[in-house]
Write a protein that holds these residues in place. Structure first.
Motif, PDB file in Angstrom:
ATOM      1  N   ARG A  97       0.393  -1.287   0.119  1.00 41.59           N
ATOM      2  CA  ARG A  97       0.063  -0.550  -0.254  1.00 41.59           C
ATOM      3  C   ARG A  97       0.927   1.328   0.176  1.00 41.59           C
ATOM      4  NH1 ARG A  97      -4.361  -2.694   4.094  1.00 41.59           N
ATOM      5  NH2 ARG A  97      -5.030  -3.905   2.764  1.00 41.59           N
ATOM      6  N   PRO A  98       0.204   2.550  -0.563  1.00 46.99           N
ATOM      7  CA  PRO A  98       1.278   3.808  -0.466  1.00 46.99           C
ATOM      8  C   PRO A  98       1.511   4.603   0.383  1.00 46.99           C
ATOM      9  CG  PRO A  98      -1.070   3.851  -1.273  1.00 46.99           C
ATOM     10  CD  PRO A  98      -1.112   2.224  -0.978  1.00 46.99           C
ATOM     11  N   ASN A  99       2.401   4.892   0.510  1.00 49.93           N
ATOM     12  CA  ASN A  99       2.677   5.580   1.956  1.00 49.93           C
ATOM     13  C   ASN A  99       1.728   6.182   1.629  1.00 49.93           C
ATOM     14  OD1 ASN A  99       4.782   4.592   2.763  1.00 49.93           O
ATOM     15  ND2 ASN A  99       6.740   5.952   1.397  1.00 49.93           N
ATOM     16  N   TYR A 135       9.784  -8.510  -0.162  1.00 46.68           N
ATOM     17  CA  TYR A 135      10.450  -7.998  -1.025  1.00 46.68           C
ATOM     18  C   TYR A 135       9.816  -6.854  -1.760  1.00 46.68           C
ATOM     19  CZ  TYR A 135      14.426 -10.924  -1.707  1.00 46.68           C
ATOM     20  OH  TYR A 135      15.422 -12.239  -1.756  1.00 46.68           O
ATOM     21  N   MET A 136      10.309  -5.944  -2.655  1.00 50.58           N
ATOM     22  CA  MET A 136       9.059  -4.759  -2.780  1.00 50.58           C
ATOM     23  C   MET A 136       9.361  -4.619  -4.412  1.00 50.58           C
ATOM     24  SD  MET A 136       9.537  -0.554  -2.294  1.00 50.58           S
ATOM     25  CE  MET A 136       9.342   0.783  -3.158  1.00 50.58           C
ATOM     26  N   VAL A 137       8.316  -4.429  -5.002  1.00 52.62           N
ATOM     27  CA  VAL A 137       8.456  -4.941  -6.789  1.00 52.62           C
ATOM     28  C   VAL A 137       7.756  -3.581  -7.448  1.00 52.62           C
ATOM     29  CG1 VAL A 137       8.235  -6.530  -8.687  1.00 52.62           C
ATOM     30  CG2 VAL A 137       8.835  -7.362  -6.614  1.00 52.62           C
ATOM     31  N   GLN A 152      11.608  -3.791   3.710  1.00 52.01           N
ATOM     32  CA  GLN A 152      12.698  -3.407   5.046  1.00 52.01           C
ATOM     33  C   GLN A 152      11.983  -1.926   5.457  1.00 52.01           C
ATOM     34  OE1 GLN A 152      16.540  -3.825   4.791  1.00 52.01           O
ATOM     35  NE2 GLN A 152      16.892  -5.484   5.770  1.00 52.01           N
ATOM     36  N   TYR A 153      11.835  -0.911   4.881  1.00 45.57           N
ATOM     37  CA  TYR A 153      10.981   0.103   5.522  1.00 45.57           C
ATOM     38  C   TYR A 153       9.925   0.151   6.799  1.00 45.57           C
ATOM     39  CZ  TYR A 153       7.498   1.209   2.358  1.00 45.57           C
ATOM     40  OH  TYR A 153       6.085   1.100   1.906  1.00 45.57           O
ATOM     41  N   VAL A 154       8.786  -1.208   6.017  1.00 47.93           N
ATOM     42  CA  VAL A 154       7.947  -1.470   7.181  1.00 47.93           C
ATOM     43  C   VAL A 154       8.228  -2.104   8.587  1.00 47.93           C
ATOM     44  CG1 VAL A 154       6.466  -1.272   5.141  1.00 47.93           C
ATOM     45  CG2 VAL A 154       7.805  -3.513   5.425  1.00 47.93           C
TER      46      VAL A 154
HETATM   47  C1  LIG Z   1       7.446   4.598   1.525  1.00 48.24           C
HETATM   48  O1  LIG Z   1       8.352   5.616   2.081  1.00 48.24           O
HETATM   49  C2  LIG Z   1       9.682   4.938   2.416  1.00 48.24           C
HETATM   50  C3  LIG Z   1      10.720   6.178   2.643  1.00 48.24           C
HETATM   51  O2  LIG Z   1      10.115   6.136   4.145  1.00 48.24           O
HETATM   52  C4  LIG Z   1       9.679   4.905   0.868  1.00 48.24           C
HETATM   53  O3  LIG Z   1      11.364   3.807   1.521  1.00 48.24           O
HETATM   54  C5  LIG Z   1       9.723   3.687   0.616  1.00 48.24           C
HETATM   55  O4  LIG Z   1       9.934   3.606  -0.714  1.00 48.24           O
HETATM   56  C6  LIG Z   1       8.229   3.941  -0.075  1.00 48.24           C
HETATM   57  N1  LIG Z   1       7.178   2.961  -0.266  1.00 48.24           N
HETATM   58  C7  LIG Z   1       6.245   3.565  -1.212  1.00 48.24           C
HETATM   59  C8  LIG Z   1       5.271   2.408  -1.671  1.00 48.24           C
HETATM   60  O5  LIG Z   1       6.291   4.200  -2.045  1.00 48.24           O
END
Ligand SMILES: *[C@@H]1O[C@H](CO)[C@@H](O)[C@H](O)[C@H]1NC(C)=O
Ligand SMILES: *[C@@H]1O[C@H](CO)[C@@H](O)[C@H](O)[C@H]1NC(C)=O
Ligand SMILES: *[C@@H]1O[C@H](CO)[C@@H](O)[C@H](O)[C@H]1NC(C)=O
Ligand SMILES: *[C@@H]1O[C@H](CO)[C@@H](O)[C@H](O)[C@H]1NC(C)=O
Ligand SMILES: *[C@@H]1O[C@H](CO)[C@@H](O)[C@H](O)[C@H]1NC(C)=O
Ligand SMILES: [Cu+2]
Length: 829
Positions: A97-99, A135-137, A152-154
């Motif tokens: 989910r987006p930030n 992973y983030m894709v 990792q950031y979550v």
């Molecule tokens: C959300 O923000 C973090 C930095 O706080 C960043 O590393 C991450 O890529 C962002 N996530 C998305 C899904 O855009």
């Protein structure tokens, strides 16, 4: 805001038409909305104002993400049908989910739509040991700019993976069966049955299952207690059929030949080996205790009883003119009497709602379940160390098609839940329902001398049910016309009962009640954690505990008769740092979340109150302190409500993999709720809240066969507190004012008025003056009423269950296969 206009305004034209617009269902699996052919009202196609940026990946997106990973990570030899945890696979892909910091400018300004990302869980070997790695894709759609990076950031333990201690699931299950077979002489003698290797599901046989809570060894080892149960035919009431024999197995070694039962436990005695228990059994003084045998007592239905009344069907809700909410099925957006929100789902956490607004103003950015804990206690090895973190089994994944007319009224609308696992998309049809319902009680009423007025309490519910093994959780998000929102959980299904030994010398009643020959209701706590990201009239919020307190006061007007007066007053206690709160005794405090910028017409900060809602007492938190099995993975369960700073890096209070790394979890909630100040300059005012629902569940005879939903219910409500200038439900409610005749009698007489003449109160009055003069009592309706009798189709009363789509439900056995650590397939060859 224009596109968010209330779609039902046009209904006032009262043009009753049948149009194909009601047949808008484009999804073939969708139940067609109920149509009362003559009465259906035409509606324009309803469209969400923005895109649902939280939507689960489409089948197409998921396939693209899978294909991308397969290409980029070809060196991992990823397979679709792993046979054990050492074979690498993409376990699942879902939306990352987006930030919020990217979403808010898009939702509430002219910002660009946030880039879309996927989260992938890859099961792979690291240093020879199986792990689940996140992973983030993205960005999506896949392009030359897309890449795969560790997610990792979550998380807050510096890792993005958890070691999977179950390297070979089938070996473990086979071992349980072989162990059972190898001690058939013992089980026949004590339990009157044995494990059937040829047919492990033999209804007259025994099942041997490991306790899902492993014993922490400190070295990533795997030590398990195995319990013998009867399988339970019919409804699957296995958890009511423990047999009282347990084996402790050390399955740490990679080499299966080294796995060994270390101990046996029977009737309060721990035996150090098979031979030791055999020797004990040959002693003439050895006590054998009765076990639990399946029978009609575990049946979930009684088809035969006919007490007076059962021969007639009960009252049901009907909705002849169609729904009054707008539903955009594509964007999963709903609008209803001022409320607007988006729906999304996830395989672990089920249904979440986003961007909840009321009358155009922001109330909540997000509300959604995070984790559902059940923690047992007992004097034997199964229930004594039993704990579940249910997202581990996937609460969205374990949702199921709802039963029309029963789970939800016949007139409900349905949505599907989809998830993507092992390179495939799975659809759970009709697993979310949406409906309006009119309560059996009013929202408001008043009898004056010359009038009686009654306003109906009609509310909107979004519901889904998740069946995690023995338990069914019913989740409801409920919206009321005054801006109140309620989150309610009810539970049903089979309890996880404990073996009761009539012989054993432990304190009876210490962990539950006897409920059958050899069965004890095992006490446990349910704590179900939700995130509520309140943005009350915007992001800049504060929290105060507004206390009602006794006080002694001196007033000039009280003199000289009362030098002082014992009374009460309001005192505000600001919540100044991240912290956990409990529900106050005697409800003596109001937990208010208020805007620090927006005020209502009376200069009061716009606010919402967080309060315990309807159900069995206040929602609980966990009784056990520093749980031995939970470690750091359930710290959110320690208090009722938490107030935290919002951070993009802290989107969740838990992760499903916490279950397998309880002492060093990926998400350690304590590190999030770490007393950061709300008063510092660097704090932007955006607060996020977590709250718990659940029950201290001490089942009793009435939980057999199944726990009842009214005794297991709990809720939290978010109630407007100075949010508007006046009760906003007045403009939405449907009701009637009866004008009465009479002579002034004093009291709270109100105003006498004979004939409304252009008066607001009568603006919805549809009867002509002539007609009204004939009537003795004058009824003035606000909102439309039923004008004529009608023939209601059978479908509206008793939906045809032939429309039920699902053929089979893959109920979790609460073991490891299909859980957050992976799913494995036997080699057919
Ligand atoms: C959300 O923000 C973090 C930095 O706080 C960043 O590393 C991450 O890529 C962002 N996530 C998305 C899904 O855009
Ligand atoms: C993938 O398969 C190739 C060929 O069989 C083998 O050489 C390689 O070691 C495998 N890689 C992994 C990570 O299993
Ligand atoms: C994944 O699915 C796609 C089709 O949807 C197929 O082409 C591919 O071979 C599959 N790959 C694996 C490793 O499962
Ligand atoms: C629980 O753990 C905390 C932190 O380690 C400790 O201060 C507290 O005394 C413990 N309480 C119990 C009952 O174990
Ligand atoms: C393991 O789980 C997968 C997916 O949930 C399922 O397809 C498979 O049949 C399961 N295997 C066993 C033996 O239960
Ligand atoms: Cu329970």
């Amino acid at each position: 805001m224009d596109s968010r206009r209330k779609p039902w305004v046009i209904l006032s034209s009262l043009v009753l038409l049948v149009t194909f617009l009601l047949y808008y269902s484009s999804w073939t699996t969708q139940r067609t909305p109920l149509k009362y052919a003559e009465q259906a009202i035409s509606k324009p196609a309803f469209k969400a104002p923005k895109e649902n940026i939280w939507a689960e990946l489409s089948e197409r997106e998921a396939a693209d993400v899978n294909a991308f990973i397969l290409k980029e990570y070809a060196h991992l030899n990823l397979t679709e049908q792993p046979k054990n945890a050492n074979e690498n696979s993409i376990f699942f892909v879902e939306t990352l989910r987006p930030n919020k910091t990217d979403a808010v400018p898009y939702l509430h300004g002219h910002g660009e739509i946030p880039q879309r990302y996927a989260k992938a869980a890859i099961s792979m070997e690291i240093d020879g040991l199986p792990h689940m790695v996140y992973y983030m894709v993205g960005p999506l759609p896949i392009s030359s700019e897309s890449k795969i990076s560790p997610l990792q950031y979550v998380f807050n333990n510096g890792k993005n993976s958890v070691q999977n201690p179950v390297s070979d699931f089938f070996a473990l299950m086979d071992y349980c069966i072989e162990l059972g077979v190898s001690i058939s002489d013992i089980t026949q003698n004590l339990l009157g049955a044995s494990v059937n290797q040829k047919n492990p599901e033999d209804p007259n046989g025994l099942m041997a299952f490991p306790r899902p809570t492993p014993i922490e060894t400190g070295e990533g080892g795997l030590i398990l207690w195995i319990q013998f149960q009867r399988p339970g035919f019919g409804s699957g009431g296995r958890t009511l059929l423990p047999q009282g024999l347990y084996a402790k197995v050390d399955a740490s070694s990679e080499n299966r030949a080294e796995w060994k039962p270390k101990k046996f436990y029977y009737n309060g005695v721990l035996y150090n080996s098979e031979d030791e228990i055999r020797a004990a059994m040959s002693d003439p003084d050895f006590v054998r205790v009765p076990t639990n045998i399946d029978g009609p007592w575990t049946d979930t239905e009684d088809f035969d009883s006919q007490p007076d009344g059962r021969e007639m069907p009960p009252p049901v809700s009907i909705q002849p003119y169609g729904p009054r909410y707008g539903l955009d099925r594509t964007q999963r957006f709903i609008s209803w009497f001022g409320f607007e929100f988006y729906i999304t789902t996830a395989q672990a956490t089920g249904v979440s709602l986003f961007d909840i607004r009321f009358k155009g103003e922001r109330v909540m950015y997000e509300v959604g379940m995070q984790e559902a804990l059940s923690h047992y206690a007992g004097n034997q090895p199964m229930n004594g160390g039993l704990e579940f973190l249910d997202t581990f089994f996937g609460m969205g994944k374990k949702s199921f098609e709802l039963v029309p007319g029963y789970d939800c009224p016949a007139h409900a609308d349905y949505l599907d839940i989809e998830y993507h696992e092992l390179n495939k998309t799975h659809k759970i049809p009709n697993s979310i329902c949406i409906f309006e319902f009119t309560a059996d009680h009013l929202l408001s009423r008043h009898s004056a001398q010359y009038s009686v007025t009654a306003s109906r309490n009609t509310f909107l519910t979004v519901r889904y049910v998740s069946t995690v093994g023995n338990y069914d959780y019913d989740f409801s998000y409920i919206f009321y016309m005054d801006g109140t929102m309620e989150v309610k959980v009810r539970a049903s299904g089979y309890i996880f009962a404990a073996f009761y030994s009539a012989d054993e010398k432990h304190e009876k009643g210490e962990y539950g009640h006897r409920i059958q020959d050899a069965l004890e209701s095992s006490m446990h706590d349910h704590v179900i954690n939700f995130r509520a990201d309140l943005d009350v009239a915007g992001e800049k919020n504060e929290m105060v505990r507004m206390a009602v307190e006794p006080v002694t006061k001196t007033f000039s007007w009280d003199q000289p008769e009362n030098p002082s007066r014992n009374t009460m007053h309001l005192v505000d206690y600001p919540v100044t740092e991240e912290t956990g709160l409990d529900w106050p005794k005697n409800s003596r405090e109001f937990y208010l979340v208020r805007s620090t910028e927006q005020k209502n017409a009376w200069g009061q900060p716009k606010g919402y109150r967080i309060t315990s809602g309807t159900g069995m007492g206040n929602p609980p938190h966990l009784t056990i302190v520093n749980s031995t099995v939970l470690g750091e993975s359930g710290r959110w369960a320690e208090h009722d409500i938490w107030a935290l700073r919002h951070k993009d890096t802290e989107p969740r209070s838990a992760d499903p993999l916490n279950y397998f790394a309880t002492h060093e979890p990926l998400v350690d909630f304590k590190k999030q709720a770490n007393h950061e100040s709300f008063e510092d300059e660097d704090f932007n005012g955006d607060m996020v809240f977590y709250f718990n629902l659940g029950a201290h569940h001490v089942p009793h005879s009435g939980d057999v066969p199944n726990t009842l939903m009214h005794t297991s219910a709990s809720s939290v409500m978010f109630v407007p507190h100075n949010f508007c200038d006046r009760d906003p439900s007045r403009e939405s409610v449907q009701g009637v004012r009866l004008q009465l005749k009479g002579h002034r009698s004093g009291g709270f007489a109100g105003e006498e008025f004979d004939e409304p003449n252009g008066d607001l109160r009568s603006r919805m009055d549809r009867h002509s003056h002539e007609e009204k003069k004939k009537k003795k009592t004058k009824a003035h309706y606000f909102g439309q009423t039923y004008e004529e009798g009608m023939k209601v189709p059978l479908e509206a009363l008793e939906p045809n269950q032939a429309g039920y789509i699902s053929e089979q439900n893959f109920v979790s056995d609460l073991g490891f296969n299909g859980s957050a650590i992976g799913a494995w397939h036997r080699d057919e060859a």
